[in-house]
Write an enzyme that holds these catalytic residues in place. Structure first.
Site, PDB file in Angstrom:
ATOM      1  N   GLY A   1       0.810  -1.224   0.000  1.00 21.60           N
ATOM      2  CA  GLY A   1       0.000   0.000   0.000  1.00 21.60           C
ATOM      3  C   GLY A   1       0.837   1.264   0.000  1.00 21.60           C
ATOM      4  N   ALA A   2       0.201   2.390   0.379  1.00 25.88           N
ATOM      5  CA  ALA A   2       0.821   3.723   0.250  1.00 25.88           C
ATOM      6  C   ALA A   2       1.354   3.838  -1.188  1.00 25.88           C
ATOM      7  CB  ALA A   2       1.918   3.937   1.278  1.00 25.88           C
ATOM      8  N   LEU A   3       0.444   3.622  -2.105  1.00 23.60           N
ATOM      9  CA  LEU A   3       0.831   3.423  -3.505  1.00 23.60           C
ATOM     10  C   LEU A   3       1.381   4.691  -4.159  1.00 23.60           C
ATOM     11  CD1 LEU A   3      -2.147   1.197  -4.713  1.00 23.60           C
ATOM     12  CD2 LEU A   3       0.055   0.489  -3.754  1.00 23.60           C
TER      13      LEU A   3
ATOM     14  N   GLY B   1       5.401   3.981  -8.962  1.00 22.19           N
ATOM     15  CA  GLY B   1       6.169   2.734  -9.113  1.00 22.19           C
ATOM     16  C   GLY B   1       5.241   1.538  -9.053  1.00 22.19           C
ATOM     17  N   HIS B   2       4.357   1.538  -8.031  1.00 22.57           N
ATOM     18  CA  HIS B   2       3.375   0.453  -7.936  1.00 22.57           C
ATOM     19  C   HIS B   2       2.456   0.454  -9.170  1.00 22.57           C
ATOM     20  CE1 HIS B   2       3.993   1.279  -3.466  1.00 22.57           C
ATOM     21  NE2 HIS B   2       4.303   0.004  -3.559  1.00 22.57           N
TER      22      HIS B   2
ATOM     23  N   GLN C   1       7.588  -9.381   7.873  1.00 21.94           N
ATOM     24  CA  GLN C   1       8.824  -8.994   7.189  1.00 21.94           C
ATOM     25  C   GLN C   1       9.486  -7.770   7.811  1.00 21.94           C
ATOM     26  OE1 GLN C   1       6.612  -8.439   3.438  1.00 21.94           O
ATOM     27  NE2 GLN C   1       7.998  -6.733   3.049  1.00 21.94           N
TER      28      GLN C   1
ATOM     29  N   LYS D   1      13.301  -2.373  -8.114  1.00 19.45           N
ATOM     30  CA  LYS D   1      13.695  -1.531  -6.971  1.00 19.45           C
ATOM     31  C   LYS D   1      14.134  -2.404  -5.790  1.00 19.45           C
ATOM     32  CE  LYS D   1      13.014   1.872  -3.759  1.00 19.45           C
ATOM     33  NZ  LYS D   1      12.878   1.082  -2.559  1.00 19.45           N
TER      34      LYS D   1
ATOM     35  N   SER E   1       7.375   4.153  -0.871  1.00 16.70           N
ATOM     36  CA  SER E   1       6.372   4.593   0.106  1.00 16.70           C
ATOM     37  C   SER E   1       7.056   5.324   1.253  1.00 16.70           C
ATOM     38  CB  SER E   1       5.608   3.386   0.652  1.00 16.70           C
ATOM     39  OG  SER E   1       5.050   2.657  -0.416  1.00 16.70           O
ATOM     40  N   ARG E   2       8.284   4.919   1.560  1.00 19.16           N
ATOM     41  CA  ARG E   2       9.014   5.545   2.677  1.00 19.16           C
ATOM     42  C   ARG E   2       9.393   6.999   2.391  1.00 19.16           C
ATOM     43  NH1 ARG E   2      10.709   0.096   3.493  1.00 19.16           N
ATOM     44  NH2 ARG E   2      10.372  -0.488   5.655  1.00 19.16           N
TER      45      ARG E   2
HETATM   46  P1  AMP Z   1       6.020  -2.496  -1.543  1.00 19.48           P
HETATM   47  O1  AMP Z   1       4.643  -1.904  -1.435  1.00 19.48           O
HETATM   48  O2  AMP Z   1       7.106  -1.576  -1.137  1.00 19.48           O
HETATM   49  O3  AMP Z   1       6.108  -3.860  -0.903  1.00 19.48           O
HETATM   50  O4  AMP Z   1       6.251  -2.733  -3.097  1.00 19.48           O
HETATM   51  C1  AMP Z   1       5.369  -3.512  -3.845  1.00 19.48           C
HETATM   52  C2  AMP Z   1       5.991  -3.777  -5.188  1.00 19.48           C
HETATM   53  O5  AMP Z   1       6.233  -2.534  -5.851  1.00 19.48           O
HETATM   54  C3  AMP Z   1       7.349  -4.483  -5.084  1.00 19.48           C
HETATM   55  O6  AMP Z   1       7.451  -5.442  -6.119  1.00 19.48           O
HETATM   56  C4  AMP Z   1       8.327  -3.358  -5.268  1.00 19.48           C
HETATM   57  O7  AMP Z   1       9.575  -3.778  -5.791  1.00 19.48           O
HETATM   58  C5  AMP Z   1       7.585  -2.489  -6.274  1.00 19.48           C
HETATM   59  N1  AMP Z   1       8.097  -1.124  -6.244  1.00 19.48           N
HETATM   60  C6  AMP Z   1       8.262  -0.322  -5.171  1.00 19.48           C
HETATM   61  N2  AMP Z   1       8.827   0.847  -5.539  1.00 19.48           N
HETATM   62  C7  AMP Z   1       9.019   0.776  -6.882  1.00 19.48           C
HETATM   63  C8  AMP Z   1       9.572   1.662  -7.855  1.00 19.48           C
HETATM   64  N3  AMP Z   1      10.048   2.857  -7.529  1.00 19.48           N
HETATM   65  N4  AMP Z   1       9.619   1.252  -9.133  1.00 19.48           N
HETATM   66  C9  AMP Z   1       9.146   0.023  -9.499  1.00 19.48           C
HETATM   67  N5  AMP Z   1       8.608  -0.849  -8.620  1.00 19.48           N
HETATM   68  C10 AMP Z   1       8.549  -0.487  -7.332  1.00 19.48           C
END
Ligand code: AMP
Length: 288
Positions: free
Chosen positions: A38-40, A43-44, A68, A156, A193-194
């Site tokens: 979440g916190a999309l 990239g998502h 995790q 990423k 998201s961070r």
């Molecule tokens: P997360 O919500 O951080 O667990 O990310 C979910 C998915 O989005 C994971 O496969 C991440 O690698 C991908 N992701 C996060 N940030 C990016 C980004 N800047 N570009 C491409 N994919 C991303």
């Protein structure tokens, strides 16, 4: 108008998801899956669009997976914004949003732990003990519920991609893993998201992390792994607000750390660094 079924914080949602995906499978539709916390951001959404382009049905999960997080403060402070996430996903025409309740997703705390061997013993695995076991468990459970044909992950989190590749191969999931390139701000800062927790000046400083990686990559052919890495370090040292945790060349397939004597045609350089108390990771692949 399109209707996006949403299973969000309700009981019995695993069954609802299974009901939808099984009926799609019966109709021989291909199912693309994008797991997220979440916190999309864009990239998502890029992963979602890749799934949309290549699959008949797109399922997105939103679940901040406690397993995790090795640091309770990080888990507590992880940004959550379910309402706006859902709004964004509806606009992308996804076919199912799955945002499970933790109690529903893990009715009993898992006893199993997963060890991915060398792939997970370095970098993130070394700095965040238990992290990849938690990632492996959540992704395996999600795969069982969503039963996708294709799963989309971002480069990423490069080490995560290698871990998921192992999970799929070693546990025999019949799923195609699709690695999608990292999306960045125009400054070069990798979307995350961070980043929402960084100040404007913090974001500007954090963009220097990518500049450092680019310097290393540009110098690789001429100087080799060790000296090229020094170019990045020298750049990062100009910014005392950036505290580098690790900076390594790796083989992106198996995360083997590369040294001056290594032979690797398509390496990646990976970094974890802290800015304003926020831990950021990034990497640059030689091929994209
Ligand atoms: P997360 O919500 O951080 O667990 O990310 C979910 C998915 O989005 C994971 O496969 C991440 O690698 C991908 N992701 C996060 N940030 C990016 C980004 N800047 N570009 C491409 N994919 C991303």
């Amino acid at each position: 108008m399109n209707f996006t079924p949403i299973t969000m914080n309700t009981t019995g949602e695993n069954k609802t998801v299974k009901y939808y995906v099984r009926s799609w499978r019966k109709e021989e539709k291909t199912i693309g899956f994008v797991p997220t916390m979440g916190a999309l951001h864009e990239g998502h959404l890029d992963l979602v669009r890749k799934a949309r382009e290549t699959c008949d049905k797109v399922v997105v999960s939103i679940f901040v997976n406690p397993l995790q997080f090795n640091n309770p403060t990080d888990l507590e402070k992880y940004p959550r914004n379910l309402e706006s996430d859902v709004e964004m996903l509806v606009k992308e025409n996804v076919d199912l949003i799955y945002a499970p309740l933790p109690m529903e997703f893990y009715p009993t705390p898992p006893n199993v732990s997963l060890d991915f061997g060398k792939v997970s013993s370095v970098l993130e695995g070394e700095m965040r003990p238990g992290h990849f076991s938690g990632v492996g468990i959540v992704v395996a459970r999600l795969f069982h519920i969503v039963e996708p044909h294709k799963a989309f992950f971002g480069a990423k989190d490069l080490q995560q991609v290698a871990v998921i590749r192992n999970l799929i191969n070693d546990l025999g999931f019949d799923i195609e893993l699709v690695r999608c390139p990292t999306k960045r701000e125009t400054s070069g800062l990798a979307l995350s998201s961070r980043n929402k927790r960084l100040s404007e000046s913090g974001k500007k400083t954090a963009a220097e992390i990518f500049a450092g990686l680019q310097l290393a990559m540009a110098g690789l052919e001429e100087f080799g792994f060790e000296e090229a890495k020094k170019l990045a370090r020298q750049h990062l040292e100009k910014y005392p607000e950036i505290k580098t945790e690790y900076l390594e060349w790796v083989n992106p397939e198996n995360m083997e750390i590369l040294s001056s004597t290594s032979q690797q045609k398509n390496p990646a350089i990976c970094i974890a660094a802290w800015v304003e108390g926020i831990r950021l990771i990034d990497n640059l692949l030689s091929e994209n």
